[in-house]
Design a protein around this motif. Sequence first.
Motif, PDB file in Angstrom:
ATOM      1  N   UNK A  52       0.855  -1.199   0.000  1.00 36.92           N
ATOM      2  CA  UNK A  52       0.000   0.000   0.000  1.00 36.92           C
ATOM      3  C   UNK A  52       0.886   1.243   0.000  1.00 36.92           C
ATOM      4  N   UNK A  53       1.885   1.233   0.877  1.00 35.93           N
ATOM      5  CA  UNK A  53       2.754   2.407   1.009  1.00 35.93           C
ATOM      6  C   UNK A  53       3.514   2.705  -0.281  1.00 35.93           C
ATOM      7  N   UNK A  54       3.903   1.652  -0.990  1.00 36.94           N
ATOM      8  CA  UNK A  54       4.620   1.859  -2.256  1.00 36.94           C
ATOM      9  C   UNK A  54       3.762   2.629  -3.257  1.00 36.94           C
ATOM     10  N   UNK A  55       2.470   2.345  -3.260  1.00 39.90           N
ATOM     11  CA  UNK A  55       1.568   3.066  -4.168  1.00 39.90           C
ATOM     12  C   UNK A  55       1.423   4.516  -3.713  1.00 39.90           C
ATOM     13  N   UNK A  56       1.252   4.707  -2.400  1.00 34.97           N
ATOM     14  CA  UNK A  56       1.149   6.077  -1.879  1.00 34.97           C
ATOM     15  C   UNK A  56       2.393   6.873  -2.267  1.00 34.97           C
ATOM     16  N   UNK A  57       3.557   6.284  -2.043  1.00 34.27           N
ATOM     17  CA  UNK A  57       4.823   6.963  -2.318  1.00 34.27           C
ATOM     18  C   UNK A  57       4.942   7.308  -3.795  1.00 34.27           C
ATOM     19  N   UNK A 102       2.243  10.688  -2.106  1.00 36.19           N
ATOM     20  CA  UNK A 102       1.402  10.798  -0.912  1.00 36.19           C
ATOM     21  C   UNK A 102       2.007   9.989   0.245  1.00 36.19           C
ATOM     22  N   UNK A 103       1.370  10.103   1.399  1.00 35.65           N
ATOM     23  CA  UNK A 103       1.840   9.347   2.570  1.00 35.65           C
ATOM     24  C   UNK A 103       0.629   8.892   3.382  1.00 35.65           C
ATOM     25  N   UNK A 104       0.875   8.124   4.427  1.00 31.62           N
ATOM     26  CA  UNK A 104      -0.215   7.658   5.292  1.00 31.62           C
ATOM     27  C   UNK A 104      -0.974   8.825   5.900  1.00 31.62           C
ATOM     28  N   UNK A 105      -0.296   9.957   6.051  1.00 27.44           N
ATOM     29  CA  UNK A 105      -0.966  11.133   6.627  1.00 27.44           C
ATOM     30  C   UNK A 105      -2.098  11.626   5.722  1.00 27.44           C
ATOM     31  N   UNK A 106      -2.019  11.305   4.445  1.00 26.35           N
ATOM     32  CA  UNK A 106      -3.069  11.716   3.510  1.00 26.35           C
ATOM     33  C   UNK A 106      -4.249  10.738   3.475  1.00 26.35           C
ATOM     34  N   UNK A 107      -4.055   9.574   4.070  1.00 24.02           N
ATOM     35  CA  UNK A 107      -5.067   8.515   3.984  1.00 24.02           C
ATOM     36  C   UNK A 107      -6.231   8.793   4.937  1.00 24.02           C
ATOM     37  N   UNK A 108      -7.438   8.830   4.389  1.00 19.08           N
ATOM     38  CA  UNK A 108      -8.609   9.034   5.236  1.00 19.08           C
ATOM     39  C   UNK A 108      -9.306   7.723   5.571  1.00 19.08           C
ATOM     40  N   UNK A 151      -4.183 -14.148   3.614  1.00 22.69           N
ATOM     41  CA  UNK A 151      -4.809 -13.956   4.927  1.00 22.69           C
ATOM     42  C   UNK A 151      -5.370 -12.553   5.089  1.00 22.69           C
ATOM     43  N   UNK A 152      -4.958 -11.654   4.216  1.00 17.17           N
ATOM     44  CA  UNK A 152      -5.316 -10.255   4.408  1.00 17.17           C
ATOM     45  C   UNK A 152      -5.283  -9.492   3.090  1.00 17.17           C
ATOM     46  N   UNK A 153      -6.173  -8.518   2.973  1.00 13.79           N
ATOM     47  CA  UNK A 153      -6.160  -7.592   1.839  1.00 13.79           C
ATOM     48  C   UNK A 153      -6.487  -6.207   2.408  1.00 13.79           C
ATOM     49  N   UNK A 154      -5.840  -5.199   1.888  1.00 12.96           N
ATOM     50  CA  UNK A 154      -6.051  -3.830   2.382  1.00 12.96           C
ATOM     51  C   UNK A 154      -6.139  -2.874   1.208  1.00 12.96           C
ATOM     52  N   UNK A 155      -7.141  -1.978   1.230  1.00 15.86           N
ATOM     53  CA  UNK A 155      -7.118  -0.866   0.283  1.00 15.86           C
ATOM     54  C   UNK A 155      -7.208   0.439   1.067  1.00 15.86           C
ATOM     55  N   UNK A 156      -6.912   1.533   0.392  1.00 15.71           N
ATOM     56  CA  UNK A 156      -6.841   2.811   1.095  1.00 15.71           C
ATOM     57  C   UNK A 156      -7.236   3.947   0.172  1.00 15.71           C
ATOM     58  N   UNK A 157      -7.865   4.965   0.766  1.00 17.77           N
ATOM     59  CA  UNK A 157      -8.191   6.172   0.009  1.00 17.77           C
ATOM     60  C   UNK A 157      -7.543   7.382   0.677  1.00 17.77           C
ATOM     61  N   UNK A 158      -6.897   8.187  -0.143  1.00 19.47           N
ATOM     62  CA  UNK A 158      -6.253   9.394   0.363  1.00 19.47           C
ATOM     63  C   UNK A 158      -6.883  10.610  -0.303  1.00 19.47           C
ATOM     64  N   UNK A 159      -6.865  11.721   0.420  1.00 16.55           N
ATOM     65  CA  UNK A 159      -7.307  13.003  -0.134  1.00 16.55           C
ATOM     66  C   UNK A 159      -6.082  13.892  -0.244  1.00 16.55           C
ATOM     67  N   UNK A 160      -5.801  14.365  -1.434  1.00 16.31           N
ATOM     68  CA  UNK A 160      -4.589  15.153  -1.674  1.00 16.31           C
ATOM     69  C   UNK A 160      -4.919  16.613  -1.941  1.00 16.31           C
ATOM     70  N   UNK A 161      -3.854  17.417  -1.930  1.00 17.10           N
ATOM     71  CA  UNK A 161      -4.018  18.829  -2.306  1.00 17.10           C
ATOM     72  C   UNK A 161      -4.535  19.660  -1.146  1.00 17.10           C
TER      73      UNK A 161
END
Lengths: 135, 135, 135
Positions: free
Chosen positions: A65-70, A74-80, A125-135
Motif C-alpha cells: 500500500x505504502x509503495x503506491x502512496x509513495x 502521498x503518505x499515510x498522513x493523507x489517507x482518510x 490472509x489479508x487484503x487492504x485498500x486505502x483512500x487518500x485526499x490530496x491537495x
Amino acid sequence: MSHPKTAYTPATHTTPPARFSHGVRKGNILQVAGQVGFLPAAEGVAPTPAGPGLREQTLQTFANVEAVLTEAGASWEDVVMTRVYLTDTAHFVEFNEIFNEYLADRVEVPGARTTVYVGLPAGLLIEIDAQAVLG
Amino acid sequence: MSHPKTAYTPATHTTPPARFSHGVRKGNILQVAGQVGFLPAAEGVAPTPAGPGLREQTLQTFANVEAVLTEAGASWEDVVMTRVYLTDTAHFVEFNEIFNEYLADRVEVPGARTTVYVGLPAGLLIEIDAQAVLG
Amino acid sequence: MSHPKTAYTPATHTTPPARFSHGVRKGNILQVAGQVGFLPAAEGVAPTPAGPGLREQTLQTFANVEAVLTEAGASWEDVVMTRVYLTDTAHFVEFNEIFNEYLADRVEVPGARTTVYVGLPAGLLIEIDAQAVLG
C-alpha cells in the motif's frame, strides 16, 4: 474541463490480474487498489505471498500500500480510509498490534478504518485498500 | 454554502429495496450503489438476475453500473474505484476475463479495484459498486 | 499546501481497538469508520453491543455513525455512501425496515448503499461505515 486521471504502478508490484490500476488519482482523490502480501515481483516467478505467518503477510501488504502512496507523492498522513479484509476473526488482536506498530511513526492523525472478515484466494490472509485526499 | 446532492435513477433499474439511491452526486464525488445483475425492471415482475451463469450476471451488473454513470453524465473513465463482491473464489479467473473484455474499449486509464468474497442473497453471484470523481 | 486532517471522536464512543479514528476529515471528504452497535462507553466496562436483537443493535450502530457525523458538523444529508455489513442474509428484510424508519426524517436525497454479508467478531450482527462530502 475534466481532471486528468493518473495511474500509479510501483516497479516492485506484480502486474494486476486484470485491467485495473494499483493506484489511481483523479482530482483530489487517490485510491489504492486492494493490496495483498505478495513479495516484490520477480520475472518468471508467480506472485507469492510473504510468509510464513500473518505478521509477515500483513507487513508486506502495508508495504505494498505504502509503495503506491509513495509513487503518487502521498503518505499515510493523507489517507482518510483504510479497508482491512481479514479471513479469520482470531487474527484481529495480532493484526491490531501489527497495525499500531506499523503506523506508529507514520501517521499523526490516524484515518478511519473498517475491518471485516471475508473469503480470499487460497494462501491470502489479508487484503487492504486505502483512500487518500490530496491537495 | 453546501454542495447540492443529486440522486440518479436509470429508468431501467428496479426500485431499491430501501431508502437509498442507485447513484448520488455531491460536489465532485459520484457514488454508484452496489449493483447486482437484475434484468431491466418490468412492471409486476419481481427483480430477476440475468442468467444462467456468471458471464450473463456479470455483464448485466456492469450494464447496471454503467446506466447510473451515464444517467449522471459520467463514464468509466471517471471511475477511480470499483469494488467487486464475488461469492466464490473459483469465479475469479472467469470474472477477470469478463472484466477485461467489458472495459477494453471503455477506459483508457483503469481505476483501482478491490475484489473480495462475501455472502449475497440467494441467486446473486456478484455485486459491484463504483466511485467516480467528476469535474 | 496540504489540507489539514481532523479526527472526530464522540465522547460516547469506546476507544478504537487500534490506531484509527472514528471519523476523519481531510479536504471535502469526511469518512466515518466502521461502527458497530456498542452502547455508549462506560469507564471500566468492556465494549458491549446493544441487544438483545438486530433492531437494537442496528439502531445503536446508526446512532454511533450519526454521533460522528454530528461531531464533525455534518448530517445524513451529507452522506453519499453507506456500507452495510450484515452477517446473515435472513436479516435483510428487517434491516431494511429499520434503515427506512431511521432515515425517514433524516434525509431528503438518500445516499448510495452497498450491503454484503461477511463475518464479524462474536456478538456483532452489523457494521456500518459512511462517507460524506462536505463544503
